[in-house]
Design a protein around this motif. Structure first.
Motif, short mmCIF file in Angstrom:
data_model
loop_
_atom_site.label_atom_id
_atom_site.label_comp_id
_atom_site.label_asym_id
_atom_site.label_seq_id
_atom_site.Cartn_x
_atom_site.Cartn_y
_atom_site.Cartn_z
N ASP A 168 94.95 -41.64 -103.48
CA ASP A 168 94.72 -42.71 -102.51
C ASP A 168 95.80 -42.82 -101.43
O ASP A 168 95.73 -43.73 -100.60
CB ASP A 168 94.61 -44.08 -103.21
N TYR A 169 96.78 -41.92 -101.43
CA TYR A 169 97.85 -42.03 -100.43
C TYR A 169 97.38 -41.42 -99.11
O TYR A 169 97.51 -40.22 -98.86
CB TYR A 169 99.12 -41.32 -100.92
N ILE A 170 96.83 -42.28 -98.26
CA ILE A 170 96.29 -41.87 -96.96
C ILE A 170 96.96 -42.74 -95.90
O ILE A 170 96.76 -43.95 -95.87
CB ILE A 170 94.76 -42.04 -96.93
N THR A 171 97.74 -42.13 -95.04
CA THR A 171 98.60 -42.89 -94.15
C THR A 171 98.03 -42.98 -92.73
O THR A 171 96.89 -42.62 -92.47
CB THR A 171 100.00 -42.27 -94.10
N GLU A 172 98.88 -43.46 -91.82
CA GLU A 172 98.45 -43.68 -90.43
C GLU A 172 98.03 -42.40 -89.73
O GLU A 172 97.32 -42.45 -88.72
CB GLU A 172 99.57 -44.37 -89.65
N LYS A 173 98.45 -41.24 -90.24
CA LYS A 173 98.06 -39.97 -89.63
C LYS A 173 96.54 -39.87 -89.53
O LYS A 173 95.98 -39.48 -88.50
CB LYS A 173 98.58 -38.79 -90.44
N PHE A 174 95.89 -40.22 -90.62
CA PHE A 174 94.43 -40.13 -90.69
C PHE A 174 93.77 -41.17 -89.79
O PHE A 174 92.90 -40.86 -88.97
CB PHE A 174 93.99 -40.33 -92.14
N TRP A 175 94.22 -42.41 -89.91
CA TRP A 175 93.57 -43.51 -89.17
C TRP A 175 93.83 -43.40 -87.67
O TRP A 175 92.95 -43.72 -86.86
CB TRP A 175 94.07 -44.84 -89.71
N ARG A 176 95.01 -42.96 -87.30
CA ARG A 176 95.31 -42.81 -85.87
C ARG A 176 94.40 -41.75 -85.25
O ARG A 176 93.93 -41.91 -84.12
CB ARG A 176 96.78 -42.42 -85.69
N THR A 177 94.15 -40.68 -86.00
CA THR A 177 93.28 -39.62 -85.49
C THR A 177 91.89 -40.15 -85.19
O THR A 177 91.31 -39.88 -84.13
CB THR A 177 93.20 -38.47 -86.51
N LEU A 178 91.35 -40.92 -86.13
CA LEU A 178 90.02 -41.50 -85.91
C LEU A 178 90.03 -42.46 -84.73
O LEU A 178 89.08 -42.52 -83.95
CB LEU A 178 89.56 -42.23 -87.17
N SER A 179 91.11 -43.23 -84.60
CA SER A 179 91.15 -44.27 -83.56
C SER A 179 91.15 -43.68 -82.16
O SER A 179 90.73 -44.35 -81.21
CB SER A 179 92.39 -45.16 -83.75
N VAL A 180 91.62 -42.43 -82.00
CA VAL A 180 91.64 -41.81 -80.67
C VAL A 180 90.44 -40.88 -80.47
O VAL A 180 90.35 -40.19 -79.46
CB VAL A 180 92.95 -41.02 -80.43
#
Length: 224
Positions: A181-193
């Motif tokens: 479950d360790y999913i950080t801002e790297k993943f979410w930032r990619t989706l957000s852009v």
């Protein structure tokens, strides 16, 4: 009611304590009210926390979905009340995504996790990757036709970083740990852009549980 007034700690139903800010000496001298719930907030992975157990926290709040209180410490998926139609999605792809450079981008500063660096070095022989950071040697990103020069100043939150994130089709959202479950801002930032994250770290089902359907590529989906 929520308060940061420590004078009211004896009357509180729940005491929330952040792992990074804990004063363990002070904790040992506290006279505990066993009718209170002690809630430990810990949002980092793979840290040595064996000494925490002796304080007998009742609940935890972490990135783990199995925690008593599981929060999106780095990001969450919000379902739109009115989803896009296929026509709207295809229109966005035609107008926005297809204009992006056919390359991946990666910003990396933590050089200790060697597995993800090894994956990067392997991938760049097959697909253009614009890579930046102290872990990338001079000219280390010049793979195929990547539109980047390794060693160029491209720091966090800079206009350069934003430019590459918004003009590349993919981002290497490689986590430093494989913890569940360790999913950080790297993943979410990619989706957000609007880019597609290529992910590594936790197992595929960890990402699938929280991400929009078919929104990422997991390296374990491929044998080579």
């Amino acid at each position: 009611e929520y308060t940061c007034d420590l004078k009211r700690e004896k009357d509180a139903d729940v005491l929330l304590m952040h792992k990074r800010d804990l004063n363990f000496k002070q904790l040992e001298t506290m006279k505990r009210n066993f009718e209170q719930i002690w809630l430990l907030w810990h949002d980092e992975s793979n840290e040595n926390s064996e000494n925490i157990n002796k304080y007998k926290f009742n609940w935890t709040i972490t990135y783990r979905t199995s925690a008593e209180a599981s929060l999106g410490a780095y990001g969450i998926t919000i379902v739109k009340e009115k989803p896009w139609s296929h026509q709207q999605l295809n229109s966005w792809i035609d107008k926005q995504f297809k204009k992006r450079h056919n390359q991946a981008v990666w910003f990396v500063s933590n050089c200790r996790p060697q597995k993800r660096l090894k994956k990067f070095r392997s991938f760049r022989h097959h697909y253009p990757i614009a890579a930046f950071g102290k872990c990338i040697p001079l000219n280390g990103s010049l793979s195929l036709n990547a539109r980047a020069q390794s060693g160029t100043a491209c720091g966090r939150q800079s206009s350069c970083e934003k430019l590459y994130l918004t003009t590349s089709k993919f981002y290497l959202a490689f986590e430093s740990q494989t913890c569940t479950d360790y999913i950080t801002e790297k993943f979410w930032r990619t989706l957000s852009v609007g880019a597609i994250p290529i992910v590594s770290g936790p197992k595929r089902e960890n990402f699938a549980r929280i991400a929009p359907p078919q929104s990422f590529i997991h390296v374990d989906d491929y044998t080579s």
